[in-house]
Design a protein around this motif. Structure first.
Motif, PDB file in Angstrom:
ATOM      1  N   ALA A   1      -3.382   4.849  -1.841  1.00  0.00           N
ATOM      2  CA  ALA A   1      -3.099   4.864  -0.440  1.00  0.00           C
ATOM      3  C   ALA A   1      -3.842   4.270   0.490  1.00  0.00           C
ATOM      4  O   ALA A   1      -3.399   3.962   1.706  1.00  0.00           O
ATOM      5  CB  ALA A   1      -2.750   6.374  -0.360  1.00  0.00           C
ATOM      6  N   ASP A   2      -5.100   4.184   0.204  1.00  0.00           N
ATOM      7  CA  ASP A   2      -6.066   3.464   1.252  1.00  0.00           C
ATOM      8  C   ASP A   2      -6.156   1.846   1.138  1.00  0.00           C
ATOM      9  O   ASP A   2      -7.083   1.258   1.570  1.00  0.00           O
ATOM     10  CB  ASP A   2      -7.380   3.898   1.008  1.00  0.00           C
ATOM     11  N   CYS A   3      -5.289   1.339   0.261  1.00  0.00           N
ATOM     12  CA  CYS A   3      -5.115  -0.246   0.083  1.00  0.00           C
ATOM     13  C   CYS A   3      -5.952  -0.538  -1.104  1.00  0.00           C
ATOM     14  O   CYS A   3      -6.052  -1.787  -1.318  1.00  0.00           O
ATOM     15  CB  CYS A   3      -4.909  -0.793   1.261  1.00  0.00           C
ATOM     16  N   SER A   4      -7.028   0.243  -1.517  1.00  0.00           N
ATOM     17  CA  SER A   4      -7.655  -0.073  -2.504  1.00  0.00           C
ATOM     18  C   SER A   4      -7.098  -0.147  -3.894  1.00  0.00           C
ATOM     19  O   SER A   4      -5.888   0.138  -3.990  1.00  0.00           O
ATOM     20  CB  SER A   4      -8.910   0.925  -2.836  1.00  0.00           C
ATOM     21  N   PHE A   5      -7.820  -0.783  -4.920  1.00  0.00           N
ATOM     22  CA  PHE A   5      -7.229  -1.217  -6.199  1.00  0.00           C
ATOM     23  C   PHE A   5      -8.151  -0.005  -7.115  1.00  0.00           C
ATOM     24  O   PHE A   5      -9.085   0.072  -7.015  1.00  0.00           O
ATOM     25  CB  PHE A   5      -7.488  -2.565  -6.693  1.00  0.00           C
ATOM     26  N   GLN A   6      -7.249   0.205  -8.390  1.00  0.00           N
ATOM     27  CA  GLN A   6      -7.679   1.079  -9.201  1.00  0.00           C
ATOM     28  C   GLN A   6      -7.329   0.392 -10.794  1.00  0.00           C
ATOM     29  O   GLN A   6      -6.053  -0.013 -10.787  1.00  0.00           O
ATOM     30  CB  GLN A   6      -7.290   2.614  -9.414  1.00  0.00           C
ATOM     31  N   MET A   7      -8.165   0.111 -11.638  1.00  0.00           N
ATOM     32  CA  MET A   7      -7.928  -0.319 -12.996  1.00  0.00           C
ATOM     33  C   MET A   7      -8.504   0.490 -13.938  1.00  0.00           C
ATOM     34  O   MET A   7      -9.353   1.108 -13.825  1.00  0.00           O
ATOM     35  CB  MET A   7      -8.222  -1.847 -12.959  1.00  0.00           C
TER      36      MET A   7
ATOM     37  N   CYS B   1       0.833  -1.213  -0.119  1.00  0.00           N
ATOM     38  CA  CYS B   1       0.078   0.103  -0.080  1.00  0.00           C
ATOM     39  C   CYS B   1       0.799   1.183   0.079  1.00  0.00           C
ATOM     40  O   CYS B   1       1.568   1.483   1.037  1.00  0.00           O
ATOM     41  CB  CYS B   1      -0.776  -0.030   1.288  1.00  0.00           C
ATOM     42  N   PRO B   2       0.747   2.157  -1.029  1.00  0.00           N
ATOM     43  CA  PRO B   2       1.808   3.248  -1.038  1.00  0.00           C
ATOM     44  C   PRO B   2       1.361   4.354   0.151  1.00  0.00           C
ATOM     45  O   PRO B   2       0.188   4.300   0.363  1.00  0.00           O
ATOM     46  CB  PRO B   2       1.603   3.783  -2.286  1.00  0.00           C
ATOM     47  N   THR B   3       2.258   4.984   0.205  1.00  0.00           N
ATOM     48  CA  THR B   3       1.806   6.236   1.492  1.00  0.00           C
ATOM     49  C   THR B   3       1.182   7.165   0.924  1.00  0.00           C
ATOM     50  O   THR B   3       0.436   7.910   1.916  1.00  0.00           O
ATOM     51  CB  THR B   3       3.057   6.595   1.998  1.00  0.00           C
ATOM     52  N   SER B   4       1.054   7.343  -0.405  1.00  0.00           N
ATOM     53  CA  SER B   4       0.413   8.530  -1.159  1.00  0.00           C
ATOM     54  C   SER B   4       0.354   8.106  -2.454  1.00  0.00           C
ATOM     55  O   SER B   4       0.973   7.381  -2.894  1.00  0.00           O
ATOM     56  CB  SER B   4       0.824   9.846  -0.782  1.00  0.00           C
ATOM     57  N   GLY B   5      -0.619   8.754  -3.257  1.00  0.00           N
ATOM     58  CA  GLY B   5      -0.693   8.837  -4.730  1.00  0.00           C
ATOM     59  C   GLY B   5      -1.171   7.348  -4.994  1.00  0.00           C
ATOM     60  O   GLY B   5      -1.926   6.595  -4.327  1.00  0.00           O
ATOM     61  N   ALA B   6      -0.648   6.805  -6.155  1.00  0.00           N
ATOM     62  CA  ALA B   6      -1.109   5.685  -6.635  1.00  0.00           C
ATOM     63  C   ALA B   6       0.247   4.738  -7.178  1.00  0.00           C
ATOM     64  O   ALA B   6       0.995   5.779  -7.955  1.00  0.00           O
ATOM     65  CB  ALA B   6      -1.941   5.938  -8.005  1.00  0.00           C
ATOM     66  N   ALA B   7       0.273   3.714  -6.855  1.00  0.00           N
ATOM     67  CA  ALA B   7       1.413   2.850  -7.179  1.00  0.00           C
ATOM     68  C   ALA B   7       1.080   1.733  -8.245  1.00  0.00           C
ATOM     69  O   ALA B   7       0.193   1.142  -7.928  1.00  0.00           O
ATOM     70  CB  ALA B   7       2.045   2.254  -5.947  1.00  0.00           C
ATOM     71  N   LEU B   8       1.756   1.995  -9.549  1.00  0.00           N
ATOM     72  CA  LEU B   8       1.659   0.903 -10.693  1.00  0.00           C
ATOM     73  C   LEU B   8       1.942  -0.635 -10.101  1.00  0.00           C
ATOM     74  O   LEU B   8       2.951  -0.660  -9.695  1.00  0.00           O
ATOM     75  CB  LEU B   8       2.173   1.433 -11.995  1.00  0.00           C
ATOM     76  N   ILE B   9       0.918  -1.318 -10.311  1.00  0.00           N
ATOM     77  CA  ILE B   9       1.316  -2.935 -10.172  1.00  0.00           C
ATOM     78  C   ILE B   9       1.611  -3.612 -11.356  1.00  0.00           C
ATOM     79  O   ILE B   9       2.612  -4.258 -11.199  1.00  0.00           O
ATOM     80  CB  ILE B   9       0.149  -3.676  -9.338  1.00  0.00           C
TER      81      ILE B   9
END
Length: 277
Positions: free
Chosen positions: A241-247, A221-229
């Motif tokens: 950052a809230d540990c949710s997923f985005q596609m 879970c990134p501390t801020s923003g969005a991290a590419l998986i």
């Protein structure tokens, strides 16, 4: 974050933070602290609608001439550009900026409800001024992290705007019977949880992208923003950052970006929306 309303002018905070992007971003520490509509002029027709609003921004990273940059765009329910501007603030403090749009100072008159305000943590200064297409394009094309999104229905204040169609972004909290995360009609991809990872298919049923459990665990879970998986075949998968997923990927007609967010691999309550890039 604080959300305020003045009189009858209702501002609704959209639950998800959308990242309008097709490529990964670095994390930024900027925050949007509040958004307040301070004045609305109704006039005698919907095209007379004029709005003034304040937003408070905490600057933390010097990006341009020693300032931290924030930009915003406003689109209508059809995704038509309505307004856009930007500002730079010196790190270490919170600042309130006042902006407006209306007749003679607007990109396009709105053609559908609601109006959608999106604030971005940009890193490159757009052209000077406000509310022109060049500024709008310069902000959107940076693919910057989104700080917050707000929705405003002009018909709440002006009956002249009530005849405009209201276009509700697609969303759902239920799952299709085959276990897919996003049972949206017309979605450009279909996602499933498989072995604590994700399998993404074309609507026709061909496999499009596989995201392994190991790839997800490596990002965390990134501390801020969005991290590419992972990304492939036009689909990008992020952890927020809230540990949710985005596609996200291009829509079926290629004119918009389809964005899907869901809470976790076990709680797949989801929201989806299509936006113009």
């Amino acid at each position: 974050m604080k959300f305020k309303t003045v009189g009858l002018f209702v501002i609704i905070a959209v639950c998800m933070v959308l990242t309008f992007a097709t490529a990964p971003h670095s994390a930024h520490a900027a925050t949007l602290d509040s958004f307040t509509v301070t004045n609305i002029i109704i006039g005698s027709q919907c095209s007379d609608y004029s709005m003034t609003f304040d937003y408070t921004f905490t600057a933390q990273v010097a990006e341009y001439s020693g300032t931290d940059l924030v930009g915003y765009t406003v689109v209508d329910g059809n995704g038509v550009a309505v307004a856009a501007s930007w500002q730079g603030f010196y790190p270490g403090g919170s600042y309130t900026d006042t902006r407006s749009f209306g007749p003679g100072d607007i990109i396009n008159n709105f053609t559908a409800r609601p109006l959608i305000f999106t604030f971005y943590d940009i890193t490159t200064n757009p052209p000077a001024g406000q509310n022109n297409q060049a500024i709008f394009d310069a902000i959107v094309n940076q693919n910057a992290p989104v700080l917050a999104t707000f929705t405003h229905d002009p018909a709440v204040a002006s009956s002249y705007c009530a005849s405009l169609p209201f276009i509700q972004p697609a969303s759902s909290t239920s799952l299709a019977t085959d276990g897919r995360i996003n049972p949206d009609a017309g979605a450009p991809f279909v996602a499933y949880v498989v072995n604590n990872g994700l399998h993404v298919y074309y609507p026709q049923g061909n496999l499009r992208l596989v995201v392994s459990a190991e790839e997800i665990a490596a990002v965390g879970c990134p501390t801020s923003g969005a991290a590419l998986i992972a990304q492939g075949n036009g689909v990008s998968v992020y952890r927020l950052a809230d540990c949710s997923f985005q596609m996200q990927s291009a829509s079926l007609n290629g004119e918009k970006i389809y964005i899907l967010q869901f809470a976790s691999l076990t709680d797949r309550t989801y929201r989806s929306v299509e936006v113009k890039p």
